[in-house]
Motif scaffolding. Structure first.
Motif, mmCIF file in Angstrom:
data_model
loop_
_atom_site.group_PDB
_atom_site.id
_atom_site.type_symbol
_atom_site.label_atom_id
_atom_site.label_comp_id
_atom_site.label_asym_id
_atom_site.label_seq_id
_atom_site.Cartn_x
_atom_site.Cartn_y
_atom_site.Cartn_z
ATOM 1 N N ASP A 288 16.163 43.016 17.326
ATOM 2 C CA ASP A 288 14.745 42.991 16.948
ATOM 3 C C ASP A 288 13.858 43.476 18.097
ATOM 4 O OD1 ASP A 288 15.142 40.703 18.485
ATOM 5 O OD2 ASP A 288 14.180 39.319 17.093
ATOM 6 N N ASN A 289 14.240 43.145 19.329
ATOM 7 C CA ASN A 289 13.468 43.607 20.483
ATOM 8 C C ASN A 289 13.582 45.122 20.643
ATOM 9 O OD1 ASN A 289 11.999 43.174 23.112
ATOM 10 N ND2 ASN A 289 13.885 44.100 23.841
ATOM 11 N N VAL A 290 14.785 45.652 20.422
ATOM 12 C CA VAL A 290 15.001 47.103 20.568
ATOM 13 C C VAL A 290 14.161 47.871 19.541
ATOM 14 C CG1 VAL A 290 16.723 48.949 20.415
ATOM 15 C CG2 VAL A 290 17.274 46.845 21.636
ATOM 16 N N ILE A 291 14.083 47.339 18.314
ATOM 17 C CA ILE A 291 13.255 47.969 17.270
ATOM 18 C C ILE A 291 11.794 48.001 17.722
ATOM 19 C CG2 ILE A 291 12.348 47.631 14.912
ATOM 20 C CD1 ILE A 291 15.185 48.756 14.951
ATOM 21 N N PHE A 292 11.339 46.900 18.328
ATOM 22 C CA PHE A 292 9.965 46.834 18.842
ATOM 23 C C PHE A 292 9.768 47.850 19.967
ATOM 24 C CE2 PHE A 292 7.229 44.948 22.212
ATOM 25 C CZ PHE A 292 6.011 45.026 21.559
ATOM 26 N N ARG A 293 10.728 47.913 20.879
ATOM 27 C CA ARG A 293 10.636 48.833 22.019
ATOM 28 C C ARG A 293 10.646 50.299 21.586
ATOM 29 N NH1 ARG A 293 8.840 46.420 26.620
ATOM 30 N NH2 ARG A 293 10.162 44.733 27.313
ATOM 31 N N LEU A 294 11.391 50.596 20.517
ATOM 32 C CA LEU A 294 11.465 51.976 20.034
ATOM 33 C C LEU A 294 10.176 52.391 19.309
ATOM 34 C CD1 LEU A 294 15.119 52.026 18.630
ATOM 35 C CD2 LEU A 294 14.289 53.297 20.610
ATOM 36 N N GLY A 295 9.342 51.397 18.989
ATOM 37 C CA GLY A 295 8.080 51.705 18.312
ATOM 38 C C GLY A 295 8.209 51.748 16.795
ATOM 39 N N PHE A 296 9.295 51.148 16.246
ATOM 40 C CA PHE A 296 9.456 51.117 14.791
ATOM 41 C C PHE A 296 8.756 49.903 14.182
ATOM 42 C CE2 PHE A 296 13.774 53.477 15.292
ATOM 43 C CZ PHE A 296 13.092 54.631 15.636
ATOM 44 N N ALA A 297 8.116 49.090 15.024
ATOM 45 C CA ALA A 297 7.349 47.938 14.547
ATOM 46 C C ALA A 297 6.194 47.721 15.505
ATOM 47 C CB ALA A 297 8.239 46.701 14.491
ATOM 48 N N ARG A 298 5.079 47.219 14.951
ATOM 49 C CA ARG A 298 3.892 47.013 15.803
ATOM 50 C C ARG A 298 4.043 45.809 16.711
ATOM 51 N NH1 ARG A 298 0.835 49.165 10.997
ATOM 52 N NH2 ARG A 298 1.705 47.384 9.922
ATOM 53 N N THR A 299 4.656 44.746 16.188
ATOM 54 C CA THR A 299 4.806 43.517 16.980
ATOM 55 C C THR A 299 6.262 43.085 16.951
ATOM 56 O OG1 THR A 299 4.445 42.074 15.081
ATOM 57 C CG2 THR A 299 2.478 42.745 16.311
ATOM 58 N N ARG A 300 6.607 42.169 17.836
ATOM 59 C CA ARG A 300 7.987 41.663 17.859
ATOM 60 C C ARG A 300 8.309 40.896 16.575
ATOM 61 N NH1 ARG A 300 10.141 42.123 23.246
ATOM 62 N NH2 ARG A 300 8.472 42.519 24.696
ATOM 63 N N LYS A 301 7.294 40.213 16.036
ATOM 64 C CA LYS A 301 7.498 39.475 14.781
ATOM 65 C C LYS A 301 7.812 40.446 13.645
ATOM 66 C CE LYS A 301 5.432 35.032 14.265
ATOM 67 N NZ LYS A 301 4.256 34.351 14.687
ATOM 68 N N GLU A 302 7.078 41.545 13.619
ATOM 69 C CA GLU A 302 7.290 42.545 12.564
ATOM 70 C C GLU A 302 8.678 43.182 12.711
ATOM 71 O OE1 GLU A 302 4.662 46.063 10.529
ATOM 72 O OE2 GLU A 302 4.920 46.183 12.689
ATOM 73 N N SER A 303 9.116 43.383 13.956
ATOM 74 C CA SER A 303 10.431 44.009 14.164
ATOM 75 C C SER A 303 11.542 43.100 13.637
ATOM 76 C CB SER A 303 10.651 44.314 15.651
ATOM 77 O OG SER A 303 10.729 43.126 16.394
ATOM 78 N N ARG A 304 11.340 41.795 13.744
ATOM 79 C CA ARG A 304 12.326 40.841 13.226
ATOM 80 C C ARG A 304 12.410 40.976 11.695
ATOM 81 N NH1 ARG A 304 13.871 36.057 15.790
ATOM 82 N NH2 ARG A 304 15.043 34.735 14.391
ATOM 83 N N GLN A 305 11.244 41.154 11.084
ATOM 84 C CA GLN A 305 11.180 41.290 9.629
ATOM 85 C C GLN A 305 11.854 42.594 9.169
ATOM 86 O OE1 GLN A 305 7.177 41.531 8.128
ATOM 87 N NE2 GLN A 305 7.687 40.329 6.332
ATOM 88 N N VAL A 306 11.634 43.654 9.933
ATOM 89 C CA VAL A 306 12.247 44.953 9.612
ATOM 90 C C VAL A 306 13.769 44.806 9.576
ATOM 91 C CG1 VAL A 306 12.626 47.311 10.480
ATOM 92 C CG2 VAL A 306 10.342 46.313 10.576
ATOM 93 N N VAL A 307 14.311 44.077 10.552
ATOM 94 C CA VAL A 307 15.768 43.878 10.609
ATOM 95 C C VAL A 307 16.212 42.982 9.450
ATOM 96 C CG1 VAL A 307 17.686 42.992 11.983
ATOM 97 C CG2 VAL A 307 15.786 44.160 13.115
#
Length: 197
Positions: free
Chosen positions: A90-109
């Motif tokens: 989830d952090n990597v998704i956030f770092r890559l810019g595929f999510a605006r926030t860390r919370k959103e990146s968790r949801q994407v996964v």
């Protein structure tokens, strides 16, 4: 699953943390009420641990497990802990810019929109390895939501240990980060002191 429902800015204020590290560009105008009091050594250690848990969205038990795993690894425990937290999917998704926030990146996964080396992974705590290729699922690439996200995060700096092709929604883990590459304002030595009591 337990969820922390404390408002983000309020929590950031209490931990003396800039919301930018969570992907929020809001600022709180209030100041912390306790600024005059001197904090005990234990208080400082606890605050660093809470800060790390809050930034990466990890609860106490998994955080303890990360710490124990970091202890068993070669090298400095504190640095190992930060590297483990940083290499969560989830952090990597956030770092890559595929999510605006860390919370959103968790949801994407969670929503099965992420492929690691061509396989769907829906576990936010999945640890990526050097050489892993992370892409969004084809169904997700078509969604306007992700195009909007890329517009917002396009200017965000991608760390040097990751390689990203935002047009293709594809990222590669060049190598695992070292502590110097992790820009999170956490003093991991205090966390180690806290757990080694």
């Amino acid at each position: 699953m337990a969820v922390n429902r404390t408002p983000v800015l309020k929590r950031c204020r209490s931990l003396d943390l800039d919301p930018v590290y969570l992907g929020y560009d809001k600022k709180s105008n209030r100041t912390s009420a306790r600024s005059g009091k001197k904090m005990s050594e234990y208080g400082l250690q606890l605050r660093e641990k809470q800060k790390a848990k809050f930034i990466y969205g990890v609860l106490e038990k998994p955080f303890r497990n990360y710490y124990e795993k970091a202890e068993r690894m070669k090298g400095m425990t504190g640095e190992n802990l930060m590297v483990l937290l940083e290499s969560r999917l989830d952090n990597v998704i956030f770092r890559l810019g595929f999510a605006r926030t860390r919370k959103e990146s968790r949801q994407v996964v969670d929503h099965k929109h992420v492929l690691v080396n061509g396989k769907v992974i829906n576990i936010p705590s999945y640890l990526v390895k050097a050489g892993d290729v992370i892409t969004l699922a084809d169904s997700a690439k078509e969604l306007q939501r992700y195009k909007d996200v890329i517009e917002v995060t396009g200017a965000r700096l991608v760390p040097e240990w990751l390689d990203v092709d935002q047009e293709a929604f594809k990222g590669t883990v060049k190598n695992l980060p070292t502590r110097e590459m992790i820009d999170v304002p956490v003093n991991e030595m205090l966390i180690v002191e806290l757990y080694s009591k």
